[in-house]
Design a protein around this motif. Sequence first.
Motif, PDB file in Angstrom:
ATOM      1  N   ASN A 106      52.172  54.098  32.900  1.00  0.00           N
ATOM      2  CA  ASN A 106      51.480  53.545  31.750  1.00  0.00           C
ATOM      3  C   ASN A 106      50.542  52.449  32.274  1.00  0.00           C
ATOM      4  N   GLY A 107      49.421  52.891  32.812  1.00  0.00           N
ATOM      5  CA  GLY A 107      48.558  52.018  33.597  1.00  0.00           C
ATOM      6  C   GLY A 107      49.149  51.876  34.978  1.00  0.00           C
ATOM      7  N   SER A 108      48.318  51.476  35.944  1.00  0.00           N
ATOM      8  CA  SER A 108      48.899  51.284  37.277  1.00  0.00           C
ATOM      9  C   SER A 108      49.762  50.023  37.296  1.00  0.00           C
ATOM     10  N   ASP A 109      49.567  49.139  36.329  1.00  0.00           N
ATOM     11  CA  ASP A 109      50.450  47.966  36.187  1.00  0.00           C
ATOM     12  C   ASP A 109      51.921  48.388  36.194  1.00  0.00           C
ATOM     13  N   GLU A 110      52.222  49.390  35.410  1.00  0.00           N
ATOM     14  CA  GLU A 110      53.622  49.807  35.310  1.00  0.00           C
ATOM     15  C   GLU A 110      54.135  50.310  36.658  1.00  0.00           C
ATOM     16  N   SER A 132      44.800  37.654  44.997  1.00  0.00           N
ATOM     17  CA  SER A 132      44.629  39.078  44.732  1.00  0.00           C
ATOM     18  C   SER A 132      45.078  39.329  43.292  1.00  0.00           C
ATOM     19  N   PHE A 133      45.393  40.561  42.977  1.00  0.00           N
ATOM     20  CA  PHE A 133      45.730  40.950  41.603  1.00  0.00           C
ATOM     21  C   PHE A 133      47.017  40.236  41.166  1.00  0.00           C
ATOM     22  N   VAL A 134      46.954  39.516  40.049  1.00  0.00           N
ATOM     23  CA  VAL A 134      48.087  38.675  39.637  1.00  0.00           C
ATOM     24  C   VAL A 134      49.362  39.469  39.335  1.00  0.00           C
ATOM     25  N   LEU A 177      48.070  45.728  48.974  1.00  0.00           N
ATOM     26  CA  LEU A 177      46.691  45.510  49.414  1.00  0.00           C
ATOM     27  C   LEU A 177      45.766  46.144  48.380  1.00  0.00           C
ATOM     28  N   ALA A 178      45.002  45.330  47.691  1.00  0.00           N
ATOM     29  CA  ALA A 178      44.021  45.876  46.749  1.00  0.00           C
ATOM     30  C   ALA A 178      42.734  46.126  47.522  1.00  0.00           C
ATOM     31  N   LEU A 179      42.294  47.364  47.534  1.00  0.00           N
ATOM     32  CA  LEU A 179      41.127  47.782  48.324  1.00  0.00           C
ATOM     33  C   LEU A 179      40.146  48.552  47.430  1.00  0.00           C
ATOM     34  N   ASN A 181      39.434  44.310  46.849  1.00  0.00           N
ATOM     35  CA  ASN A 181      40.313  43.283  46.312  1.00  0.00           C
ATOM     36  C   ASN A 181      39.785  42.717  44.992  1.00  0.00           C
ATOM     37  N   ASN A 182      40.697  42.460  44.090  1.00  0.00           N
ATOM     38  CA  ASN A 182      40.417  41.727  42.852  1.00  0.00           C
ATOM     39  C   ASN A 182      41.094  40.356  43.017  1.00  0.00           C
ATOM     40  N   PRO A 183      40.422  39.250  42.821  1.00  0.00           N
ATOM     41  CA  PRO A 183      39.125  39.062  42.162  1.00  0.00           C
ATOM     42  C   PRO A 183      37.944  38.837  43.106  1.00  0.00           C
ATOM     43  N   ILE A 206      48.628  50.692  48.768  1.00  0.00           N
ATOM     44  CA  ILE A 206      47.177  50.568  48.825  1.00  0.00           C
ATOM     45  C   ILE A 206      46.646  50.794  47.409  1.00  0.00           C
ATOM     46  N   ASP A 207      46.244  49.701  46.769  1.00  0.00           N
ATOM     47  CA  ASP A 207      45.830  49.745  45.370  1.00  0.00           C
ATOM     48  C   ASP A 207      44.319  49.963  45.309  1.00  0.00           C
ATOM     49  N   GLU A 208      43.936  51.161  44.943  1.00  0.00           N
ATOM     50  CA  GLU A 208      42.511  51.524  44.913  1.00  0.00           C
ATOM     51  C   GLU A 208      41.949  51.551  43.490  1.00  0.00           C
ATOM     52  N   ALA A 209      42.257  50.526  42.704  1.00  0.00           N
ATOM     53  CA  ALA A 209      41.767  50.479  41.321  1.00  0.00           C
ATOM     54  C   ALA A 209      40.241  50.566  41.253  1.00  0.00           C
ATOM     55  N   TYR A 210      39.559  50.015  42.276  1.00  0.00           N
ATOM     56  CA  TYR A 210      38.086  49.974  42.250  1.00  0.00           C
ATOM     57  C   TYR A 210      37.453  51.005  43.171  1.00  0.00           C
ATOM     58  N   GLN A 211      38.237  51.974  43.587  1.00  0.00           N
ATOM     59  CA  GLN A 211      37.732  52.978  44.517  1.00  0.00           C
ATOM     60  C   GLN A 211      36.460  53.685  44.022  1.00  0.00           C
ATOM     61  N   ARG A 232      46.242  54.367  42.065  1.00  0.00           N
ATOM     62  CA  ARG A 232      44.939  54.469  41.401  1.00  0.00           C
ATOM     63  C   ARG A 232      45.113  54.268  39.893  1.00  0.00           C
ATOM     64  N   THR A 233      43.998  54.057  39.231  1.00  0.00           N
ATOM     65  CA  THR A 233      44.001  53.938  37.776  1.00  0.00           C
ATOM     66  C   THR A 233      42.720  54.565  37.242  1.00  0.00           C
ATOM     67  N   VAL A 234      42.740  54.979  35.983  1.00  0.00           N
ATOM     68  CA  VAL A 234      41.494  55.434  35.364  1.00  0.00           C
ATOM     69  C   VAL A 234      40.838  54.298  34.559  1.00  0.00           C
ATOM     70  N   SER A 235      41.462  53.126  34.605  1.00  0.00           N
ATOM     71  CA  SER A 235      40.979  52.013  33.761  1.00  0.00           C
ATOM     72  C   SER A 235      39.556  51.594  34.102  1.00  0.00           C
ATOM     73  N   LYS A 236      39.281  51.368  35.379  1.00  0.00           N
ATOM     74  CA  LYS A 236      37.987  50.832  35.750  1.00  0.00           C
ATOM     75  C   LYS A 236      36.912  51.911  35.695  1.00  0.00           C
ATOM     76  N   LEU A 237      37.360  53.155  35.690  1.00  0.00           N
ATOM     77  CA  LEU A 237      36.455  54.299  35.622  1.00  0.00           C
ATOM     78  C   LEU A 237      35.929  54.525  34.199  1.00  0.00           C
ATOM     79  N   LEU A 242      43.277  53.739  27.578  1.00  0.00           N
ATOM     80  CA  LEU A 242      44.218  54.857  27.585  1.00  0.00           C
ATOM     81  C   LEU A 242      45.541  54.504  28.239  1.00  0.00           C
ATOM     82  N   ARG A 243      45.523  53.557  29.173  1.00  0.00           N
ATOM     83  CA  ARG A 243      46.690  53.139  29.951  1.00  0.00           C
ATOM     84  C   ARG A 243      47.247  54.289  30.778  1.00  0.00           C
ATOM     85  N   PHE A 244      46.562  54.596  31.842  1.00  0.00           N
ATOM     86  CA  PHE A 244      47.041  55.647  32.744  1.00  0.00           C
ATOM     87  C   PHE A 244      46.735  55.279  34.186  1.00  0.00           C
ATOM     88  N   GLY A 245      47.789  55.306  35.003  1.00  0.00           N
ATOM     89  CA  GLY A 245      47.629  55.101  36.431  1.00  0.00           C
ATOM     90  C   GLY A 245      48.417  56.161  37.179  1.00  0.00           C
TER      91      GLY A 245
HETATM   92  C1  LIG Z   1      42.707  46.286  36.988  1.00  0.00           C
HETATM   93  C2  LIG Z   1      43.592  46.472  38.157  1.00  0.00           C
HETATM   94  C3  LIG Z   1      44.715  47.296  38.078  1.00  0.00           C
HETATM   95  C4  LIG Z   1      45.316  47.627  36.738  1.00  0.00           C
HETATM   96  O1  LIG Z   1      45.041  48.808  36.277  1.00  0.00           O
HETATM   97  P1  LIG Z   1      45.699  49.413  34.960  1.00  0.00           P
HETATM   98  O2  LIG Z   1      45.806  50.810  35.338  1.00  0.00           O
HETATM   99  O3  LIG Z   1      44.736  49.109  33.892  1.00  0.00           O
HETATM  100  O4  LIG Z   1      47.036  48.794  34.739  1.00  0.00           O
HETATM  101  C5  LIG Z   1      45.463  47.517  39.213  1.00  0.00           C
HETATM  102  N1  LIG Z   1      45.139  46.937  40.371  1.00  0.00           N
HETATM  103  C6  LIG Z   1      44.080  46.129  40.490  1.00  0.00           C
HETATM  104  C7  LIG Z   1      43.755  45.521  41.802  1.00  0.00           C
HETATM  105  C8  LIG Z   1      43.288  45.855  39.377  1.00  0.00           C
HETATM  106  O5  LIG Z   1      42.283  44.984  39.457  1.00  0.00           O
END
Ligand SMILES: *Cc1c(COP(=O)(O)O)cnc(C)c1O
Length: 387
Positions: A106-110, A132-134, A177-179, A181-183, A206-211, A232-237, A242-245
């Motif tokens: 339910n999002g990559s957060d979960e 990095s990501f809180v 490792l956010a790759l 990195n956020n922020p 390896i967190d590729e949220a911004y891939q 990965r997540t579809v959030s930034k895309l 929708l909350r899907f990772g």
């Molecule tokens: C935004 C973000 C996520 C969260 O993504 P959700 O799928 O919306 O929970 C995960 N990792 C990083 C580094 C982000 O910035």
Amino acid sequence: MNGDPRGAAPAAAVTRPGDQAAGRAAATVRRDIQALAAYSVGHAEGGIKLDAMENPYDLPEAVRDAVAAAVRATALNRYPADPAALRQAVRQAFDVPAGAGLLFGNGSDELIHLIVQACCEPGDVVLAPAPSFVIFEMAARYNHARYVGVPLTAGLELDLPAMLAAIAAHRPKVIFLALPNNPTGGLWPAADVQAILDAAPGLVVIDEAYQPFADHTWMPRAATLPNAVVLRTVSKLGLAGLRFGYLAGPPAWIGEFDKVRPPYNVDVLTEAVLLAVLRHKDVLDGQAARLRADREPLARALAELPGATVHPSAANFLLVRFSGELGADAVHQALKSRKIWVRAFGDGDALLKNCLRISIGTPAENAALLAALREILGRAPARASAA
Ligand SMILES: *Cc1c(COP(=O)(O)O)cnc(C)c1O
């Protein structure tokens, strides 16, 4: 609570129910949780929203119609079944290697929470570069793990020697490792990531949220790295609502994480809508490409503002430091009063002093942001290249 109300003690009648509940909660809820502040979600109505790395573009009518039809056909009375069709679609749409296992969240957060939950005994270490990501730190805290943040360099780059020393000293169960990195927006060199993979005694996530906005991905190796998984997540895309990772990695890891996943964590609507949208994934890819193309011109224009320094970004946002007469807090307030919402960091991490994080918007939004900043920073409207 079906007792006779007349039986209530007189003392209770003079205490407000809210006070009673506060007392009970204070005596019962974990002390470390009580000491935290809840993750605050901004509400930015009727302005220009550049604070959450969202895709600013709408889906075309035809795709919205497909979504409507998919929702209409969904049986809401049934629990979600095994999402075999969605697994197939995700594998294909995002090039997940055949040998990799796949877990949905339910999002990559979960998924971040589930990984820590599955790996860490109380007191085990979760390690990440900082800032990095809180959520990495939150997930560690909630699961009684110990979070170790390894500061980035003053230039906001990965400090590899410090990372390797911290790994040796703390023997972390999990490294995030956010790759990119956020922020900060930076993408750590692959050789540095490989050195961390080689040194890690546990798992590297390896967190590729911004891939979608970067040139590099570890996904092709998701089946073969023995101690890494790719998140990965579809959030930034473009599908943040929708909350899907998804998590890809060796089945030996994925199978363990699946055991702590709440059985119905991805609901039927998310599944149906995502399946419908992924049939038009070229639309999302096109929007991401547009944001990416607008990134460098916006960065150049921001860098021309008096006192502003723009950190190099491989993501859909820019980290900007304001070291002129007005600091980031003043700039943030001034933008807010113009209903332009960006992310400030207050007194959080010292490395982020005077920084604001600004999502890439539509060309009109980017132009409005630049015009506002020129006004705020007291400079006559210059003819910057991206305006
Ligand atoms: C935004 C973000 C996520 C969260 O993504 P959700 O799928 O919306 O929970 C995960 N990792 C990083 C580094 C982000 O910035």
